[in-house]
Design an enzyme around this catalytic site. Sequence first.
Site, PDB file in Angstrom:
ATOM      1  N   GLU A 147     -18.176  -1.615   7.684  1.00  0.00           N
ATOM      2  CA  GLU A 147     -17.811  -3.164   7.857  1.00  0.00           C
ATOM      3  C   GLU A 147     -16.812  -2.946   7.830  1.00  0.00           C
ATOM      4  OE1 GLU A 147     -20.153  -4.108   4.269  1.00  0.00           O
ATOM      5  OE2 GLU A 147     -18.872  -4.215   3.379  1.00  0.00           O
TER       6      GLU A 147
ATOM      7  N   ARG B 154     -11.979 -11.330  -9.224  1.00  0.00           N
ATOM      8  CA  ARG B 154     -12.000  -9.813  -9.836  1.00  0.00           C
ATOM      9  C   ARG B 154     -10.678 -10.006 -11.053  1.00  0.00           C
ATOM     10  NH1 ARG B 154     -11.600  -5.577  -5.334  1.00  0.00           N
ATOM     11  NH2 ARG B 154      -9.759  -6.396  -4.939  1.00  0.00           N
TER      12      ARG B 154
ATOM     13  N   CYS C  84      32.614  10.211   8.922  1.00  0.00           N
ATOM     14  CA  CYS C  84      33.877  10.392   9.926  1.00  0.00           C
ATOM     15  C   CYS C  84      34.488  10.931   8.396  1.00  0.00           C
ATOM     16  CB  CYS C  84      34.660   8.361  10.543  1.00  0.00           C
ATOM     17  SG  CYS C  84      36.152   8.882  10.535  1.00  0.00           S
TER      18      CYS C  84
ATOM     19  N   ASP D 200       0.834  -1.331  -0.168  1.00  0.00           N
ATOM     20  CA  ASP D 200      -0.357   0.232  -0.218  1.00  0.00           C
ATOM     21  C   ASP D 200       0.866   1.229  -0.061  1.00  0.00           C
ATOM     22  OD1 ASP D 200      -2.449  -2.120   0.173  1.00  0.00           O
ATOM     23  OD2 ASP D 200      -2.182  -1.310   2.342  1.00  0.00           O
TER      24      ASP D 200
HETATM   25 ZN   LIG Z   1      36.767   7.582  11.850  1.00  0.00          ZN
END
Ligand SMILES: [Zn+2]
Length: 701
Positions: free
Chosen positions: A124, A147, A445, A45
């Site tokens: 429902e 379907r 870093c 979804d």
């Molecule tokens: Zn580092």
Amino acid sequence: MQNEIANYSKSEAKRELARLSLLLKRANQAYHRDDDPIISDSEFDKLKALNQEIEKHFPELKRRDSQSQTVGAKPARGFSKIKHSIRMLSLANAFDENDLIEFDIRVKKHLGLPEVHQISYVAEPKIDGLSLSLRYEKGRLIYAVTRGDGEIGEDVTENARTIKSIPEMIESDYDVLEVRGEVYISHEDFLSLNKKQEEKGEKPFANSRNAAAGSLRQLDNEITKHRPLKFFAYAWGEASKALGQTQFAAIAKLNSLGFETNPLTKKTNSIMGLIDHYKLIEQKRNSIGYDIDGVVYKVDDLSLQLRLGFTTSTPRWAIAHKFPAELAWTFLKKIDLQIGRTGALSPVARLEPVTVGGVVVSNATLHNEDYIAGLDSNGGIIRDGKDIREGDWVQVYRAGDVIPKISDVDVSKRIQVSQTFNFPINCPSCNSSTVREENDAVRRCSNFFDCPAQVIEKLKHFVSRRAFDIDGLGEKQIEQFFHYKWISEPSEIFELEENYLQDLLEKDGWGVRSVENLVNSINEKRLISFEKLLFSLGIRHLGEGGSRLLARHYLTWSNFSKAMENISNLESDSWDDLISIDGVGDMLANSLMNTFNSERQKAQIYRLVSKLNIEDQEHRIESDGKFSGKKLVFTGTLEKMSRGEAKMHAERLGAQVAGSVSAKTDLVIFGPGAGSKLKKAEVLGIRAIDEDEWIKLIGTE
Ligand SMILES: [Zn+2]
């Protein structure tokens, strides 16, 4: 999400739509056709919502095969097909109360009613089964059809006849009545069915929905007969006369005709009433005895339903309020920081183990420092701005196979001395400063070459299964050899034999045999494909897909490295050529430029390459294709298919797709906005065709 999408460039949006289209198509097929889902429903979804959102921002990029409009999959082979007399649509989704309020506002707007007007709705439970349409003519069941894709479904009449709650005859003076509803299996029946499957040595069903679908779509109706299927009626298709004035009355009528209807169906006059009923049903969810995945709301007055009508794929008068994904509360013991090979500091939540949706979870990703602070990547507020701290009670959320995430924090349980989690200013591995670049949510870093954590991660990546894949040289050995100071960059792996053979033999756990094996497997990998080498280098933003694109484009290391020497000049042909490769974005191109601009990094790569024997990329030419051995160039915007699709067709027919026009080019396909490449083709006298001609040529229409 919305802000992010608004910032997409056109090509990013296009690429994302192509990716989502493929994903959704696969997921749809796996779910509807093969009854073997590959992602969770809530994940599905979400992807679908993302797809729609992008289409909303970039309507011109909407794909012809857009998955926003499809419901379900094309019917499987084996059953004959029946076209629905009235399309069988799925419903739009609501994920929270706001979506629901917006739905109510949309309904009133469409009907020109004032906002204070109260609409009656029917709520429902949403049964998680397989939709079915039953056609009765003069009271007799004529056919039953799934379907399918909403237009055409599968004829499962004989199987449907074996279901007890589907009457063969109904007392009715309706010439035509199509009754629609859901085929499902109860929890109890599901468990015993799976037990039988296991006893027979067959694969158990993943969930009751799949069991119901798999049972109904059996080619042998003898099997279906022995499956405990049930049917709830909740809608109708063609009807020769009205079932009632309201949804509620119509459902009651279906019940009186002999169909089971859901007893939790309720009529209410306000959105608050709907929300109350939703909460009630959610509470009953686990004791109701069959799978439901939400609550459906429909406008009660059928004359209003008629006026509201349909969008391209969903009725305007109904919405499905989905239950949230699987959740559980647990204690967050500690936040660890992992340093990746690009220096990224990734926080990981260490959790008191807890079961979420049947799986024990003890770690969850925390993404980055903004996320921990309660902000999304655009600075927007998430979790109502609640930050995450060590010692917090957190709600863990799991959707599909993805890494668990944290959806909420219970601040009321927080102890007074708890402190906000601060990202370190210095790297926990090397103590160098950490930096966060503008527009990057990730803190890194700064010690790219010498940070031990980064170097080790780079080496681990280099020997990993999808990269050099050196037998006997795994993560543990990498750490060991790094620690002995034998290896600090990939090229030194290939000097191990020369420099440290004797030392290695003296180490605990290593014998003549194992050392010999290691040396052999290292030497074996001196011969490496160009594509694998590229991926192994660990260049930021260069994954397997990108490595393949580069390898196919440049074909040899020598072509590639020559081009990389020139790309720092943005005016150069090399740069143009690089960014014209379909699938190579600015991020990757810039990353390659930075890599080859750095003398130290370049030297490392060349030291490695000097030890290797790099296989050129094979030109795979389909010898019998229409374009065998031909070089094609696409330029400008294609309007009827994505670049990716066009390229796929070209390669399927034996062509090689190049990024730039040269004397060797055989054919140029141009769309609106084509510029210098088309001009160059004209100058060189190369045949150029437009997209329509291209489509004719490849014969897709
Ligand atoms: Zn580092």
